[in-house]
Enzyme design. Structure first.
Site, mmCIF file in Angstrom:
data_model
loop_
_atom_site.group_PDB
_atom_site.id
_atom_site.type_symbol
_atom_site.label_atom_id
_atom_site.label_comp_id
_atom_site.label_asym_id
_atom_site.label_seq_id
_atom_site.Cartn_x
_atom_site.Cartn_y
_atom_site.Cartn_z
ATOM 1 N N GLY A 152 20.080 39.390 1.288
ATOM 2 C CA GLY A 152 20.536 40.595 0.602
ATOM 3 C C GLY A 152 20.659 41.812 1.490
ATOM 4 N N CYS A 155 30.487 32.458 31.549
ATOM 5 C CA CYS A 155 31.050 31.463 30.633
ATOM 6 C C CYS A 155 32.321 30.856 31.229
ATOM 7 C CB CYS A 155 31.341 32.079 29.261
ATOM 8 S SG CYS A 155 32.873 33.039 29.143
ATOM 9 N N GLN A 183 14.378 38.473 -1.662
ATOM 10 C CA GLN A 183 15.412 39.376 -2.176
ATOM 11 C C GLN A 183 14.753 40.686 -2.619
ATOM 12 O OE1 GLN A 183 18.621 39.227 -2.017
ATOM 13 N NE2 GLN A 183 19.033 37.086 -1.496
ATOM 14 N N ASP A 222 19.160 30.939 -4.156
ATOM 15 C CA ASP A 222 18.800 32.292 -4.559
ATOM 16 C C ASP A 222 20.015 33.004 -5.144
ATOM 17 O OD1 ASP A 222 20.182 32.428 -2.086
ATOM 18 O OD2 ASP A 222 19.422 34.458 -1.770
ATOM 19 N N HIS A 257 33.804 32.470 24.573
ATOM 20 C CA HIS A 257 33.164 33.606 25.250
ATOM 21 C C HIS A 257 32.203 34.340 24.319
ATOM 22 C CE1 HIS A 257 32.593 37.389 27.412
ATOM 23 N NE2 HIS A 257 32.885 37.981 26.262
ATOM 24 N N ASP A 316 21.966 34.538 12.004
ATOM 25 C CA ASP A 316 23.237 33.812 11.953
ATOM 26 C C ASP A 316 24.324 34.754 11.477
ATOM 27 O OD1 ASP A 316 24.532 32.828 9.056
ATOM 28 O OD2 ASP A 316 22.514 33.645 8.920
ATOM 29 N N ASP A 330 22.634 26.501 4.560
ATOM 30 C CA ASP A 330 22.297 27.504 3.547
ATOM 31 C C ASP A 330 22.536 26.899 2.168
ATOM 32 O OD1 ASP A 330 25.028 27.576 3.280
ATOM 33 O OD2 ASP A 330 25.286 29.546 4.170
ATOM 34 N N SER A 331 22.018 27.547 1.155
ATOM 35 C CA SER A 331 21.994 26.946 -0.182
ATOM 36 C C SER A 331 23.330 27.006 -0.898
ATOM 37 C CB SER A 331 20.933 27.642 -1.040
ATOM 38 O OG SER A 331 21.325 28.978 -1.314
ATOM 39 N N GLY A 332 24.241 27.835 -0.414
ATOM 40 C CA GLY A 332 25.511 28.046 -1.104
ATOM 41 C C GLY A 332 25.471 29.223 -2.052
ATOM 42 N N GLY A 333 24.297 29.820 -2.206
ATOM 43 C CA GLY A 333 24.151 30.927 -3.143
ATOM 44 C C GLY A 333 25.057 32.101 -2.831
ATOM 45 N N PHE A 334 25.102 32.515 -1.565
ATOM 46 C CA PHE A 334 25.925 33.672 -1.203
ATOM 47 C C PHE A 334 27.394 33.412 -1.490
ATOM 48 C CE2 PHE A 334 28.573 36.007 1.815
ATOM 49 C CZ PHE A 334 28.170 37.304 1.552
ATOM 50 N N CYS A 358 35.469 33.210 31.212
ATOM 51 C CA CYS A 358 35.487 34.302 32.185
ATOM 52 C C CYS A 358 35.603 33.799 33.622
ATOM 53 C CB CYS A 358 34.243 35.167 32.021
ATOM 54 S SG CYS A 358 34.300 36.210 30.539
#
Length: 366
Positions: free
Chosen positions: A213, A303, A186, A143, A332, A263, A89-93, A306
């Site tokens: 957003g 898994c 956005q 963004d 898990h 994600d 990701d761009s790092g914007g968030f 479990c």
């Protein structure tokens, strides 16, 4: 890069091709913010549970160890020993979540490092270069993430800036042949701004499109309403990525509205608090009722956790503050979500996604 193999209603079964192979969609991408999944889960573990895409964060890796270091070590794939797809990701968030520690201008964002307080700067050009240095398969345009709530005037100015920054990301790109880039739609909770943002970004012909957003504090009904409106505005021949969503209920509703990629840090975050994800909702394994329970976290789950450990033992590990507790429940939870997506993909292929969705809601408790 993206092909729709089958549709059922708005739900799509597709395949995404990138430099490190193909990705079957809809897909949940496991978040390894700093090049590792929190909870002591290795790249080997990710392959074992069927992870297709690992997601890392530009902001964090730029600050530590530094994108130049990662590049010198052969890129992020070699650095973390992962030979399948990576999205950065761009790092914007992360930057915009710093609040008073950052200042936004047209040029970019000046902020203080959360590590040592040093003054840092991220812009469309810097974020693009950093992601090229990291060598991810999919990069995100830089963004501005609009908070919730936000008035229309602020959201309008912010959305326009995101569009201008997207143009600058496209102009700064050099690794077109080996790295795709997604634009981020956005517009806050305003349909007119979502439409404007989508139209402007689609005109730039990105390799895929993200819906940003959302899942920023708004009610689920409002998120689904905006998602329902936005996805049809995006090209049918490009992947659609809903950012920051990772609970089973949101995943099934996102797929029902035409989303291909998701994600979230949710499965690893709740594992640190002793929460196991199941088809019936969350299970707090620290509760006293499990002290003598020899059953697995979830009956029928295949898994490693479990098949080998009881609820009683895992509860004991949490009470004893053993790191193995975090690893077992994280493993898990990630397996659960990946299996959940596998079953949705199969349901779409077999023309039974509406039944899958109905059966899920019949048994799931938030």
């Amino acid at each position: 890069m993206f092909e729709v193999l089958k549709t059922e209603g708005k739900a799509r079964r597709g395949v995404f091709t990138c430099a490190h192979g193909t990705v079957q969609t809809p897909v949940f991408m496991n978040v390894g913010t700093q090049g590792a999944i929190k909870g002591a889960v290795s790249a080997h573990d990710l392959k074992e549970i069927g992870c297709q895409v690992e997601l890392s964060n530009t902001y964090h890796l730029h600050l530590r160890p530094g994108d130049q270091v990662v590049r010198q070590m052969g890129g992020l794939h070699k650095f973390m020993n992962w030979d399948q797809a990576i999205l950065t990701d761009s790092g914007g968030f992360q930057v915009f979540s710093l609040g008073d520690m950052r200042k936004i201008t047209e040029d970019g964002v000046t902020f203080r490092s959360h590590i040592d307080g040093s003054k840092q700067f991220l812009s469309p050009e810097v974020a693009t270069k950093v992601q090229e240095q990291l060598g991810s398969d999919i990069a995100m345009a830089f963004d501005e993430c609009i908070p919730y709530p936000a008035d229309h005037d602020y959201a309008k100015r912010s959305t326009a800036r995101t569009t201008r920054w997207a143009h600058r990301c496209q102009e700064a790109r050099k690794a077109h042949d080996r790295q795709g880039m997604f634009g981020i739609v956005q517009g806050g909770m305003y349909k007119d701004l979502r439409k404007q943002s989508a139209e402007e970004l689609v005109a730039m012909d990105f390799e895929g499109y993200s819906i940003g957003g959302l899942s920023v504090g708004e009610p689920h009904d409002l998120m689904n309403e905006i998602l329902e409106y936005t996805t049809p505005l995006l090209p049918t021949n490009k992947a659609r990525y809903l950012m920051g969503v990772g609970t089973a209920d949101c995943l099934v509703e996102g797929v029902a509205r035409g989303v291909d990629m998701f994600d979230c840090v949710y499965p690893t975050r709740v594992a640190r608090n002793g929460m196991a994800m199941t088809w019936h909702g969350r299970l707090n394994i620290r509760n006293a009722q499990f002290a003598h329970d020899w059953g697995p976290l979830e009956e029928g789950c295949q898994c490693y956790t479990c098949k080998n450990y009881s609820r009683a033992y895992i509860r004991h590990l949490y009470k004893a503050e053993e790191i193995l507790a975090l690893r077992l429940v994280t493993y898990h939870n990630l397996y659960f979500l990946l299996e959940f997506m596998r079953q949705m993909r199969q349901a779409i292929l077999e023309d039974r996604f509406p039944q899958f969705r109905m059966q899920f809601w019949d048994s799931f408790k938030k």
